[in-house]
Design a protein around this motif. Structure first.
Motif, short mmCIF file in Angstrom:
data_model
loop_
_atom_site.label_atom_id
_atom_site.label_comp_id
_atom_site.label_asym_id
_atom_site.label_seq_id
_atom_site.Cartn_x
_atom_site.Cartn_y
_atom_site.Cartn_z
N PRO A 131 0.88 -2.21 13.76
CA PRO A 131 0.30 -1.31 12.75
C PRO A 131 -0.36 -0.06 13.34
N PRO A 132 -0.09 1.11 12.78
CA PRO A 132 -0.80 2.32 13.19
C PRO A 132 -2.24 2.37 12.65
N PHE A 133 -2.50 1.65 11.55
CA PHE A 133 -3.82 1.70 10.93
C PHE A 133 -4.59 0.40 11.18
N VAL A 134 -5.90 0.51 11.12
CA VAL A 134 -6.76 -0.68 11.10
C VAL A 134 -7.72 -0.53 9.93
N THR A 135 -8.28 -1.66 9.51
CA THR A 135 -9.25 -1.60 8.42
C THR A 135 -10.26 -2.72 8.55
N ASP A 136 -11.47 -2.45 8.09
CA ASP A 136 -12.45 -3.51 7.89
C ASP A 136 -13.29 -3.13 6.68
N LEU A 137 -14.02 -4.08 6.16
CA LEU A 137 -14.71 -3.84 4.89
C LEU A 137 -15.84 -2.81 5.03
N ASP A 138 -16.39 -2.67 6.23
CA ASP A 138 -17.48 -1.70 6.41
C ASP A 138 -16.97 -0.27 6.51
N GLU A 385 -0.88 -4.78 4.34
CA GLU A 385 -0.22 -3.56 3.87
C GLU A 385 1.19 -3.42 4.42
N GLY A 386 1.96 -4.50 4.32
CA GLY A 386 3.34 -4.44 4.78
C GLY A 386 3.46 -4.15 6.26
N GLY A 387 2.43 -4.50 7.03
CA GLY A 387 2.49 -4.31 8.47
C GLY A 387 2.02 -2.94 8.93
N LEU A 388 1.51 -2.13 8.00
CA LEU A 388 1.02 -0.81 8.40
C LEU A 388 -0.42 -0.85 8.88
N CYS A 389 -1.09 -1.97 8.67
CA CYS A 389 -2.53 -2.01 8.91
C CYS A 389 -2.95 -3.35 9.49
N SER A 390 -3.73 -3.32 10.56
CA SER A 390 -4.35 -4.53 11.11
C SER A 390 -5.75 -4.65 10.49
N SER A 391 -6.01 -5.78 9.88
CA SER A 391 -7.29 -5.97 9.19
C SER A 391 -8.16 -6.97 9.94
N TYR A 392 -9.39 -6.58 10.21
CA TYR A 392 -10.32 -7.49 10.89
C TYR A 392 -10.59 -8.72 10.04
N GLU A 393 -10.84 -8.52 8.75
CA GLU A 393 -11.14 -9.67 7.90
C GLU A 393 -9.91 -10.57 7.73
N ALA A 469 -14.27 -14.63 -0.02
CA ALA A 469 -13.75 -15.02 1.31
C ALA A 469 -13.70 -13.83 2.26
N ALA A 470 -13.34 -12.66 1.74
CA ALA A 470 -13.21 -11.50 2.61
C ALA A 470 -14.57 -11.12 3.23
N TRP A 471 -15.62 -11.20 2.46
CA TRP A 471 -16.94 -10.87 3.01
C TRP A 471 -17.45 -11.95 3.96
N ARG A 472 -17.09 -13.20 3.72
CA ARG A 472 -17.43 -14.23 4.71
C ARG A 472 -16.67 -13.98 6.01
N ALA A 473 -15.41 -13.53 5.86
CA ALA A 473 -14.62 -13.21 7.05
C ALA A 473 -15.22 -12.03 7.80
N ASN A 474 -15.79 -11.10 7.06
CA ASN A 474 -16.45 -9.95 7.68
C ASN A 474 -17.58 -10.40 8.61
N ARG A 475 -18.37 -11.36 8.13
CA ARG A 475 -19.42 -11.91 9.00
C ARG A 475 -18.83 -12.59 10.23
#
Lengths: 513, 513
Positions: A131-138, A385-393, A469-475
């Protein structure tokens, strides 16, 4: 003392240190050995039909190997029917060639306790790739950086349910395209001791990857053993391009593993049906796998299949679809019948956020991955996102799901202790088992303990903040990064790697192609 | 004109009207006929071991049938070893008794196009059963009312992927406990024409349910055909109580189907292991199923298994666990070997909100439900919070997932058209399939089209409001209720039902027990 002995000594010390640290990956298994029958949806007769269709495709239509005269020459010398860049294969030719490929092999890690066996009844989970993008809830969605890259390497290292450090866990877009492979390979070697993947974006980057592995494992050891595995995609339908062919030839010649993967979104890059797509997958995979054996007979190679579908309304890629599961399952059977290890599956989704859609689609695919008998599963954690984004959560949510797959893979324990007849006699009608001696003996290991799921009452959950669950994963990912400790890397090796990279980077200017 | 002829005539008219309306459930199948092999995790040898253990439990420990002398007398007369409320069963006795039960049967709906076949290769999806609470994203969590109840009946009716109207889709807590069964049964008959479930909370409520069915289907038809299916839970471990036994006897005598289900959270109500729990499930199910055949040989009965686990840290129930999937799969095999239809599975979760946890746990279980060969799946849509809450959003998210199961259940089409060799020849290397003639012929039905998943680009999704799956589901259930049209119900039948309920309700005072 030989290079290899020195390495072995260093690895021994590293392993002992790891044991003392105990810590994060305690109880982790280096890979899954499935005690679960393979689920075969495609019948033997169905597989024979698909194979006959693939044979026809190979003989009558053939494949194109573009912009690579060397590969064309290899095929001509091997007896294929060559016309320009189009290569047609007499029936049986490719199956004869792949006979020299191992049905399973060891990929060595720099910590030998983390070696993985690829093939057979084994399943290896590796993180998201590309993925070229990354994302996290913060911080939301942004381009990936080398810091994000290192973070995902650290998360894979710290997770007991990832067996592999993977490759392009995200694109470090802050580094020049033509040099970022150095920092990526180094990050895998420095921040993890799990097995990893080399660069495939150009033949010289593949050679750099091999050279760096040689500094860690020793030149002779690398020549005789698999220490890297690489993703080689076909340019479906029925095309291989020069970039991928270049990397394939470098790695096969170096005795390193190639995952030869048709990359197919059915409806666009293959027919709109499962049976038609499977014939194409088989034809493409056989051709690429056979080529590795012409480069170096016996080189490890994996039959890959990245197969999903598109929305026929919008043309958008879709993931976690039922058709995707059928494709995965059918391709797994074709690979088994070809006698090759199989790569497919992952925690796929087209969702843009770690929501119910992302979890539902990922669960569909990861279950299909396990029960279909996949040997190497890339994209097992972090994909969004179809492999466009690596998500921390998403990464830690997926890893938790992989933990559940470890339990499922054990199948049903039929030991005398598991039969629990003493518990049933002790408790009897109307009693409860919480205090039974059998429960006391077994409760510690009885059930998988999720670190993401909340099983508390509504009242307790509300009192705890009512997080989804996503916010628990954030922690959770923040905790994992905060408590991360790097595995020991011999300072002499570290210096050699740093010096090699500095010298090579000085040889040519930065470029973004 | 006989009662039955009149009814048939009415049903004929109703069916024709339904066809004219076409509408919401267009393209819906009345149930799934699986063209997918059953996935067997438990080996034949494993199943034999479990069966031998169950035989020992039944012979040595036995079950208790509490506060019900009539049932004790039935067992004594049948030759069981009775001591007070404890009943032990000589080896083979129960298996001999269940031989009169059908291996599959038709449950008739008031619209014959919606009849379902329960057993064999068929899977029937029914909505969530039992929650006292309901929730939606606008109003939050609150006690269920009869209006909520009717809404969930309407959603099941309007969904093409639910085959059944279910039973207690939520508890209508605004109605008195001892009279709400009238309004619940009436809601199923009035607002849906799919098959439904009767009341089991007291023998007289069971009799009321049968009486109302007789007003719709005719007395003689009901005596000769299954028009209702009921949930009879064992009070695990190894106990049946008088309430459930009372309902079981009423329905079996009326030739209506009982789902005899051990309700087990392993670790509390059964041993902390899969193999131990399976032996208990088999013993409990065999005893309850055999009892129906003593009441009326040939009465339809379903081998049920509601099996999950608890958290060994907190004691809280857990759902969607890997152990739950193994239990489900093993119990399915035991039921097949017993020659009975099997009920299990659902869209289980312990999450309090329609988030990633809820979707992941539900997906795990619903996939296990399908591939294990479940025949009747209660709780297939709407379940949240360990079954304490019916969720409007979760309902439509689950229903979408059930749609995917319809595709998966078809397996891999190997027809000449599906093989698509003409498409592969037409497109060739490097082309694309979007414009191929084969694609044009097949794209309409090619891939499942989710009404919840968003496959658009990040940019498009953001422009559309960046909604997660739960909020898209929120829009969807409101649309479904807004466009709901009731199926025709013969006004004479409707009046008869209303009059019956009014008379019965007047016979005794309201009560909340």
């Amino acid at each position: 003392m030989s290079n290899q002995e020195a390495r072995a000594g260093r690895r021994g010390r590293a392993a002992r240190t790891e044991k003392r640290r105990g810590s994060q990956a305690a109880g982790a298994l280096p890979y899954i050995s499935r005690n679960l029958p393979v689920y075969d949806i495609l019948s033997d007769e169905g597989a024979e039909l698909i194979e006959a269709n693939a044979d026809r495709l190979l003989a009558e239509i053939g494949l194109e190997f573009r912009d690579d005269p060397e590969t064309i020459a290899i095929w001509k010398a091997a007896g294929a029917d060559v016309s320009g860049e189009r290569v047609r294969f007499p029936k049986g030719m490719l199956r004869e060639l792949i006979k020299t490929a191992p049905s399973q092999f060891v990929q060595h890690a720099r910590n030998p306790e983390r070696n993985v066996v690829i093939g057979g009844n084994n399943t290896v989970f590796a993180p998201v790739y590309g993925p070229p993008f990354v994302t996290d809830l913060d911080s939301g969605r942004r381009y990936g950086t080398i810091e994000d890259f290192r973070n995902f390497v650290k998360l894979s290292y710290a997770s007991p349910w990832l067996h592999h450090s993977g490759g392009t866990v995200c694109e470090p877009v802050d580094l020049p395209v033509n040099k970022r492979h150095f920092d990526m390979v180094y990050a895998h070697l420095k921040y993890s001791d799990k097995p990893f993947m080399g660069s495939v974006t150009a033949p010289e980057r593949a050679r750099d990857s091999v050279a760096m592995a040689e500094l860690v494992f020793g030149k002779e050891f690398v020549d005789q053993n698999c220490v890297m595995i690489q993703l080689i995609n076909a340019n479906s339908p029925l095309v291989y391009d020069a970039t991928m062919l270049g990397a394939l030839k470098v790695y096969a010649a170096a005795n390193q593993a190639c995952i030869v993967s048709p990359f197919i979104l059915a409806g666009a890059m293959s027919p709109v049906t499962v049976a038609g797509t499977l014939a194409q997958v088989l034809a493409e995979a056989l051709a690429g796998c056979a080529l590795t054996q012409l480069v170096r007979p016996g080189a490890p190679v994996v039959f890959g299949a990245f197969v999903s579908s598109i929305s026929m309304q919008s043309g958008a890629p879709t993931f976690g679809s039922p058709e995707g599961s059928l494709l995965l399952n059918g391709a797994a059977k074709l690979a088994r019948r070809a006698g090759l290890p199989f790569r497919s599956g992952g925690s796929f989704t087209s969702s843009k956020t770690p929501d119910a859609q992302s979890a539902q689609e990922s669960a569909q695919t990861i279950l299909a991955t396990l029960v279909s008998g996949v040997n190497f599963c890339l994209h097992a954690a972090g994909w969004l996102e179809g492999g466009l984004c690596s998500s921390y959560e998403k990464f830690v949510m997926d890893a938790d799901q992989l933990g559940m797959m470890h339990v499922l893979a054990k199948g049903i324990d039929l030991s005398e202790e598991a039969q629990a007849m003493d518990a049933l006699a002790e408790v009897g009608p109307g009693g409860h088992f919480l205090g039974a001696m059998h429960t006391q003996r077994n409760f510690e290991t009885a059930f998988y303990r999720s670190e993401i799921a909340d099983n508390n009452s509504y009242e307790q959950w509300s009192a705890d903040g009512g997080l989804d669950a996503a916010w628990r994963a954030n922690r959770k990912w923040k905790q994992m990064l905060a408590s991360y400790e790097a595995p020991l890397l011999d300072p002499a090796i570290d210096e050699a790697l740093i010096s090699f990279m500095a010298n090579r980077k000085a040889e040519f200017p930065d470029s973004n192609v």
